[in-house]
Design a protein around this motif. Structure first.
Motif, PDB file in Angstrom:
ATOM      1  N   ALA A 250       1.136  -1.184   0.248  1.00  0.00           N
ATOM      2  CA  ALA A 250       0.171   0.176   0.031  1.00  0.00           C
ATOM      3  C   ALA A 250       0.479   1.205  -0.096  1.00  0.00           C
ATOM      4  O   ALA A 250       0.336   2.483  -0.709  1.00  0.00           O
ATOM      5  CB  ALA A 250      -0.978  -0.626   1.030  1.00  0.00           C
ATOM      6  N   TRP A 251       2.512   1.414   0.293  1.00  0.00           N
ATOM      7  CA  TRP A 251       2.532   2.813   1.252  1.00  0.00           C
ATOM      8  C   TRP A 251       3.255   2.794  -0.539  1.00  0.00           C
ATOM      9  O   TRP A 251       3.111   3.996  -0.495  1.00  0.00           O
ATOM     10  CB  TRP A 251       3.527   2.168   2.357  1.00  0.00           C
TER      11      TRP A 251
ATOM     12  N   ALA B  61       2.419   1.767  -3.465  1.00  0.00           N
ATOM     13  CA  ALA B  61       1.565   2.057  -4.130  1.00  0.00           C
ATOM     14  C   ALA B  61       0.870   3.977  -4.620  1.00  0.00           C
ATOM     15  O   ALA B  61       0.214   4.577  -4.843  1.00  0.00           O
ATOM     16  CB  ALA B  61      -0.132   1.434  -4.378  1.00  0.00           C
ATOM     17  N   GLU B  62       0.912   4.195  -3.039  1.00  0.00           N
ATOM     18  CA  GLU B  62       0.499   5.517  -2.620  1.00  0.00           C
ATOM     19  C   GLU B  62       1.155   6.489  -3.059  1.00  0.00           C
ATOM     20  O   GLU B  62       0.967   7.500  -3.859  1.00  0.00           O
ATOM     21  CB  GLU B  62       0.542   5.025  -1.318  1.00  0.00           C
TER      22      GLU B  62
END
Length: 346
Positions: free
Chosen positions: A40-41, A43-44
């Motif tokens: 997630a980090w 992708a952000e």
């Protein structure tokens, strides 16, 4: 069986890759990309990078990040659109008199050399696919080897690979799967002996096959020659952001933790397969296993009928129709595959 040097032939499809094995509804054990990625980090960070697409890519921060990651100088770093671009650039820039590819290994380096008009000689490794440096012709001026090697998952000693270097020879080491190895004890990225070029990829660990992000480490003179042959702005802004982010200490630590978990599950899966009487290439160190199965192509077809994609081995020089490559997934997924194999009598 000892390693043996053989002339280049057109007997296999060098352009066949694991992505052609997968399809709708199939559990993917064919592609060696870590499942559940990118995290997630990351992708952000990639989403945030889209706000800067109006500007031309600036590779300098990512180049410095790679240099810090491996203790190199920025001039020793060439950022590329995945490892595949590095192979193509080398094939276009170098003019080898005698090019040798150590097989079985990833087929794209040989395909790139052949596409550039070079003759290619193969050194096919023997028992357990361990490196026999004496099998490499002394007058070879270009040698390509994977470490750890796709598809065998064999990790060669760094000193043995480094011993291939000599004046007038370029040794290209494909380390696309080196971050699968806890601690990376056999990497040459931090040592970078004279005459050696190391290629790395972010595809496998971070799930970025569609982004195309990688890099090459080599002597600044070779890096400069390759950069001259590379198209302008070859690496996109999102890919540069990914390279920089994945070289940060926190990301390196995350990859290390995953490598430790992977090793435990890989060894368990290998033992389960070996207990069924299958030959699994020993001492696997990457994110996949290479195994010999009677009528492997038939087993592959039956697995597809049951909803599982695995990688055929016969498109790798040095293997044949009794070989498969299986990606290591999480325990539940691996157990589901084992159950289906049991139902097939394996």
């Amino acid at each position: 069986m000892a390693a043996v040097a053989v002339p280049e032939t057109g007997d296999v499809d060098l352009r066949h890759h694991g992505d052609s094995e997968v399809g709708d509804g199939l559990a993917d054990f064919a592609v060696n990309v870590r499942a559940g990625t990118p995290p997630a980090w990351l992708a952000e960070r990639l989403r945030a990078s889209l706000g800067g697409l109006a500007a031309y890519p600036d590779p300098r921060p990512a180049r410095r990040a790679v240099a810090r990651r491996h203790g190199r100088a920025p001039g020793e770093v060439l950022l590329t659109a995945g490892a595949a671009e590095a192979f193509v650039l080398l094939a276009r820039v170098l003019e080898p008199r005698r090019a040798v590819v150590v097989h079985p290994q990833f087929t794209e380096p040989e395909a790139a050399l052949r596409a550039a008009g070079h003759a290619v000689e193969r050194v096919v490794l023997g028992k357990d696919f361990t490196l026999d440096t004496a099998a490499v012709p002394a007058d070879a001026d270009l040698v390509v080897i994977g470490n750890p090697t796709n598809p065998t998952s064999v990790l060669h000693p760094a000193d043995a690979v480094a011993a291939l270097a000599r004046p007038g020879r370029t040794v290209v080491v494909d380390e696309a799967f080196m971050d699968c190895v806890p601690g990376e004890p056999e990497t040459l990225a931090t040592r970078l002996p004279a005459g050696i070029a190391v290629i790395r990829s972010l595809t496998k660990t971070w799930g970025l096959a569609g982004l195309r992000a990688g890099y090459l480490l080599a002597d600044p003179r070779l890096v400069a020659r390759l950069a001259e042959a590379q198209p302008l702005w070859a690496v996109s802004t999102p890919a540069l952001v990914a390279i920089e982010a994945c070289c940060e200490p926190e990301a390196v630590a995350e990859a290390e933790a995953w490598a430790v978990e992977l090793a435990a599950e890989r060894d368990r899966l290998a033992a389960e397969l070996a207990n069924r009487g299958l030959y699994v290439v020993p001492e696997a160190r990457a994110s996949f296993l290479c195994l010999r199965v009677p009528d492997a192509l038939g087993i592959r077809a039956l697995l597809r009928q049951r909803g599982y994609a695995v990688r055929r081995g016969d498109t790798f020089p040095g293997l044949g129709t009794d070989w498969l490559r299986i990606a290591v997934r999480d325990r539940a997924s691996n157990d589901a595959l084992l159950e289906v194999l049991g139902e097939l009598g394996i």
